[in-house]
Motif scaffolding. Structure first.
Motif, PDB file in Angstrom:
ATOM      1  N   GLU A 154      26.309  38.363  60.928  1.00  0.00           N
ATOM      2  CA  GLU A 154      26.194  37.648  62.192  1.00  0.00           C
ATOM      3  C   GLU A 154      24.737  37.265  62.479  1.00  0.00           C
ATOM      4  O   GLU A 154      24.427  36.116  62.812  1.00  0.00           O
ATOM      5  CB  GLU A 154      26.746  38.572  63.295  1.00  0.00           C
ATOM      6  N   LYS A 155      23.861  38.247  62.327  1.00  0.00           N
ATOM      7  CA  LYS A 155      22.440  38.004  62.615  1.00  0.00           C
ATOM      8  C   LYS A 155      21.830  37.023  61.617  1.00  0.00           C
ATOM      9  O   LYS A 155      21.021  36.184  61.995  1.00  0.00           O
ATOM     10  CB  LYS A 155      21.664  39.319  62.608  1.00  0.00           C
ATOM     11  N   VAL A 156      22.204  37.151  60.358  1.00  0.00           N
ATOM     12  CA  VAL A 156      21.697  36.242  59.334  1.00  0.00           C
ATOM     13  C   VAL A 156      22.060  34.811  59.711  1.00  0.00           C
ATOM     14  O   VAL A 156      21.261  33.886  59.590  1.00  0.00           O
ATOM     15  CB  VAL A 156      22.254  36.613  57.935  1.00  0.00           C
ATOM     16  N   LYS A 157      23.290  34.666  60.211  1.00  0.00           N
ATOM     17  CA  LYS A 157      23.753  33.332  60.584  1.00  0.00           C
ATOM     18  C   LYS A 157      23.020  32.809  61.820  1.00  0.00           C
ATOM     19  O   LYS A 157      22.434  31.734  61.798  1.00  0.00           O
ATOM     20  CB  LYS A 157      25.270  33.365  60.844  1.00  0.00           C
ATOM     21  N   THR A 158      23.038  33.588  62.879  1.00  0.00           N
ATOM     22  CA  THR A 158      22.482  33.086  64.138  1.00  0.00           C
ATOM     23  C   THR A 158      20.959  32.964  64.102  1.00  0.00           C
ATOM     24  O   THR A 158      20.394  32.103  64.769  1.00  0.00           O
ATOM     25  CB  THR A 158      22.892  33.961  65.346  1.00  0.00           C
ATOM     26  N   LEU A 159      20.315  33.809  63.317  1.00  0.00           N
ATOM     27  CA  LEU A 159      18.846  33.754  63.264  1.00  0.00           C
ATOM     28  C   LEU A 159      18.347  32.900  62.095  1.00  0.00           C
ATOM     29  O   LEU A 159      17.147  32.794  61.862  1.00  0.00           O
ATOM     30  CB  LEU A 159      18.253  35.167  63.167  1.00  0.00           C
ATOM     31  N   HIS A 160      19.285  32.300  61.380  1.00  0.00           N
ATOM     32  CA  HIS A 160      18.955  31.453  60.216  1.00  0.00           C
ATOM     33  C   HIS A 160      18.041  32.163  59.219  1.00  0.00           C
ATOM     34  O   HIS A 160      17.024  31.607  58.785  1.00  0.00           O
ATOM     35  CB  HIS A 160      18.316  30.135  60.671  1.00  0.00           C
ATOM     36  N   ILE A 161      18.404  33.408  58.903  1.00  0.00           N
ATOM     37  CA  ILE A 161      17.613  34.204  57.955  1.00  0.00           C
ATOM     38  C   ILE A 161      17.890  33.713  56.532  1.00  0.00           C
ATOM     39  O   ILE A 161      19.039  33.485  56.161  1.00  0.00           O
ATOM     40  CB  ILE A 161      17.995  35.697  58.070  1.00  0.00           C
ATOM     41  N   LYS A 162      16.815  33.552  55.762  1.00  0.00           N
ATOM     42  CA  LYS A 162      16.978  33.068  54.393  1.00  0.00           C
ATOM     43  C   LYS A 162      16.583  34.106  53.347  1.00  0.00           C
ATOM     44  O   LYS A 162      17.139  34.171  52.257  1.00  0.00           O
ATOM     45  CB  LYS A 162      16.123  31.801  54.176  1.00  0.00           C
ATOM     46  N   GLU A 163      15.558  34.886  53.674  1.00  0.00           N
ATOM     47  CA  GLU A 163      15.008  35.842  52.699  1.00  0.00           C
ATOM     48  C   GLU A 163      15.693  37.198  52.795  1.00  0.00           C
ATOM     49  O   GLU A 163      15.755  37.780  53.881  1.00  0.00           O
ATOM     50  CB  GLU A 163      13.499  36.045  52.961  1.00  0.00           C
ATOM     51  N   PRO A 164      16.151  37.742  51.659  1.00  0.00           N
ATOM     52  CA  PRO A 164      16.774  39.069  51.667  1.00  0.00           C
ATOM     53  C   PRO A 164      15.922  40.149  52.345  1.00  0.00           C
ATOM     54  O   PRO A 164      16.441  40.954  53.102  1.00  0.00           O
ATOM     55  CB  PRO A 164      16.961  39.374  50.180  1.00  0.00           C
ATOM     56  N   ILE A 165      14.609  40.106  52.101  1.00  0.00           N
ATOM     57  CA  ILE A 165      13.747  41.168  52.649  1.00  0.00           C
ATOM     58  C   ILE A 165      13.750  41.163  54.182  1.00  0.00           C
ATOM     59  O   ILE A 165      13.531  42.191  54.816  1.00  0.00           O
ATOM     60  CB  ILE A 165      12.295  41.066  52.080  1.00  0.00           C
ATOM     61  N   GLU A 166      14.028  39.993  54.762  1.00  0.00           N
ATOM     62  CA  GLU A 166      14.087  39.926  56.225  1.00  0.00           C
ATOM     63  C   GLU A 166      15.255  40.729  56.781  1.00  0.00           C
ATOM     64  O   GLU A 166      15.315  41.024  57.975  1.00  0.00           O
ATOM     65  CB  GLU A 166      14.217  38.469  56.690  1.00  0.00           C
ATOM     66  N   CYS A 167      16.183  41.060  55.897  1.00  0.00           N
ATOM     67  CA  CYS A 167      17.356  41.816  56.343  1.00  0.00           C
ATOM     68  C   CYS A 167      17.051  43.300  56.527  1.00  0.00           C
ATOM     69  O   CYS A 167      17.812  44.029  57.155  1.00  0.00           O
ATOM     70  CB  CYS A 167      18.500  41.691  55.335  1.00  0.00           C
ATOM     71  N   ARG A 168      15.935  43.731  55.978  1.00  0.00           N
ATOM     72  CA  ARG A 168      15.640  45.171  56.017  1.00  0.00           C
ATOM     73  C   ARG A 168      15.605  45.696  57.455  1.00  0.00           C
ATOM     74  O   ARG A 168      16.294  46.650  57.799  1.00  0.00           O
ATOM     75  CB  ARG A 168      14.311  45.454  55.311  1.00  0.00           C
ATOM     76  N   GLN A 169      14.780  45.058  58.287  1.00  0.00           N
ATOM     77  CA  GLN A 169      14.648  45.515  59.662  1.00  0.00           C
ATOM     78  C   GLN A 169      15.971  45.365  60.419  1.00  0.00           C
ATOM     79  O   GLN A 169      16.336  46.223  61.231  1.00  0.00           O
ATOM     80  CB  GLN A 169      13.519  44.756  60.372  1.00  0.00           C
ATOM     81  N   LEU A 170      16.696  44.283  60.149  1.00  0.00           N
ATOM     82  CA  LEU A 170      17.984  44.073  60.829  1.00  0.00           C
ATOM     83  C   LEU A 170      18.946  45.208  60.500  1.00  0.00           C
ATOM     84  O   LEU A 170      19.674  45.705  61.353  1.00  0.00           O
ATOM     85  CB  LEU A 170      18.600  42.733  60.400  1.00  0.00           C
ATOM     86  N   LEU A 171      18.914  45.598  59.250  1.00  0.00           N
ATOM     87  CA  LEU A 171      19.795  46.676  58.802  1.00  0.00           C
ATOM     88  C   LEU A 171      19.410  48.013  59.443  1.00  0.00           C
ATOM     89  O   LEU A 171      20.279  48.784  59.875  1.00  0.00           O
ATOM     90  CB  LEU A 171      19.720  46.785  57.276  1.00  0.00           C
ATOM     91  N   ILE A 172      18.128  48.265  59.506  1.00  0.00           N
ATOM     92  CA  ILE A 172      17.647  49.502  60.139  1.00  0.00           C
ATOM     93  C   ILE A 172      18.102  49.550  61.603  1.00  0.00           C
ATOM     94  O   ILE A 172      18.628  50.559  62.075  1.00  0.00           O
ATOM     95  CB  ILE A 172      16.094  49.604  60.059  1.00  0.00           C
ATOM     96  N   ASP A 173      17.912  48.426  62.307  1.00  0.00           N
ATOM     97  CA  ASP A 173      18.317  48.371  63.722  1.00  0.00           C
ATOM     98  C   ASP A 173      19.809  48.614  63.862  1.00  0.00           C
ATOM     99  O   ASP A 173      20.264  49.289  64.785  1.00  0.00           O
ATOM    100  CB  ASP A 173      17.976  46.994  64.321  1.00  0.00           C
ATOM    101  N   SER A 174      20.550  48.043  62.937  1.00  0.00           N
ATOM    102  CA  SER A 174      21.995  48.165  62.998  1.00  0.00           C
ATOM    103  C   SER A 174      22.458  49.604  62.739  1.00  0.00           C
ATOM    104  O   SER A 174      23.380  50.101  63.390  1.00  0.00           O
ATOM    105  CB  SER A 174      22.606  47.205  61.977  1.00  0.00           C
ATOM    106  N   ILE A 175      21.807  50.270  61.803  1.00  0.00           N
ATOM    107  CA  ILE A 175      22.137  51.679  61.529  1.00  0.00           C
ATOM    108  C   ILE A 175      21.856  52.517  62.774  1.00  0.00           C
ATOM    109  O   ILE A 175      22.653  53.368  63.173  1.00  0.00           O
ATOM    110  CB  ILE A 175      21.337  52.207  60.306  1.00  0.00           C
ATOM    111  N   LYS A 176      20.745  52.233  63.414  1.00  0.00           N
ATOM    112  CA  LYS A 176      20.392  52.952  64.645  1.00  0.00           C
ATOM    113  C   LYS A 176      21.468  52.732  65.712  1.00  0.00           C
ATOM    114  O   LYS A 176      21.890  53.654  66.386  1.00  0.00           O
ATOM    115  CB  LYS A 176      19.034  52.454  65.148  1.00  0.00           C
TER     116      LYS A 176
END
Ligand code: GDP
Length: 298
Positions: free
Chosen positions: A59-81
């Protein structure tokens, strides 16, 4: 600091795998998500939390137009929290007159946890008493007595095979007379007979209703983190049999299965309140999602 070192294997298990995915993929595609999914499952985060985390990430990748895999790191951490957010983080029994029932199957570290908890509360200036109401187990009382001595707290016990409710009754009388802040009750948490467990807990709850209504009540289930998904299954079963208010995860030191802390909270909504990180009296720590995630990812 000790938490960080205690989580080394969990960190290696989950985070190293994730980071090699973030660095190994050049774009965010289905393979990327699949590999992440496998890493989270292998990290014992459980199917429930893993699905939520990945849905959230997509969802976040889509809405935030994320392209780089490494940008997912922080999103994933937040989501785990977020998955660990059970809405209530107050350690209430520590702050008032309370009765704490401790349940758990044999070998998970129930006795040790009660001893550590007694020591911790005592060092915080609380008056603590232990009630040895797991009267089914021959050696349980003696072992608990050793821990009570170690923690320098009083213990009320019963004969082997005595009615647990009568032990609780005696303990409550003593706790009131001695103005105890926290009465820690070792109870027999037998899962193979859910009905018996429920009946036993009902019975001792009735004693508290009648004899000690002013006391705040807490029911902690002790789970062995090294058993991974089996700990989650136990949590599920105990939750069906009793009104569980918190979890203590033992043996977090040296296990790679620490992700189970995420699974339990995400699926059952029960807070992990403490973690055991060793065998001595000081090896019990308050669990804090923020610190847990920090210890893993930073
Ligand atoms: P019980 O049968 O559930 O009462 O379990 P015990 O309290 O007797 O503990 C079983 C074993 O687990 C003992 O050898 C304990 O020293 C060990 N143990 C308990 N908690 C921890 C922990 O947090 N870390 C480690 N490494 N060992 C633990």
């Amino acid at each position: 600091r000790r938490l960080v070192s205690g989580l080394t294997k969990t960190r290696d298990n989950i985070v190293s795998g994730m980071d090699s995915i973030f660095h190994g993929f050049s774009k965010i595609d289905e393979d990327f998500y699949e590999e992440l999914e496998e890493t989270l499952i292998m990290g014992d985060l459980g199917v429930h939390a893993t699905m939520n985390i990945l849905d959230d990430l997509r969802e976040k990748v889509k809405t935030l137009h994320i392209k780089e895999p490494i940008e997912c790191r922080q999103l994933l951490i937040d989501s785990i929290k977020e998955q660990m957010d059970v809405g209530e983080t107050a350690y209430e029994f520590e702050e008032r007159t309370s009765v704490v029932f401790v349940i758990g199957v044999n070998g998970v570290g129930k006795t040790t946890t009660i001893g550590k908890l007694a020591g911790k509360l005592k060092s915080q200036g609380k008056k603590v008493m232990i009630a040895a109401a797991d009267t089914f187990r021959a050696a349980a009382g003696e072992q608990l007595k050793e821990w009570a001595n170690r923690a320098s707290v009083d213990m009320i016990g019963g004969q082997e095979g005595a009615d647990p409710a009568s032990v609780i009754y005696d303990a409550v009388a003593a706790a009131k007379a001695r103005k105890v802040d926290v009465l820690l009750c070792d109870t027999a948490g037998r899962l193979h007979n859910k009905k018996n467990l429920m009946e036993e807990l009902k019975k001792i709850n009735r004693v508290i209703d009648r004899e000690y209504p002013e006391a705040f009540r807490e029911t902690l289930v002790v789970l062995d983190a090294t058993t991974g998904q089996n700990a989650l299954a136990q949590a599920r079963e105990f939750n069906e049999a009793a009104d569980i208010t918190g979890v203590v995860l033992t043996k977090m030191d040296g296990t790679a299965k620490g992700g189970i802390a995420v699974a339990i909270q995400a699926e059952l909504g029960i807070p992990v309140k403490y973690i055991g990180v060793g065998e001595t009296i000081d090896d019990l720590q308050k669990f804090d999602s923020e610190e847990f995630v920090k210890a893993l990812f930073y």
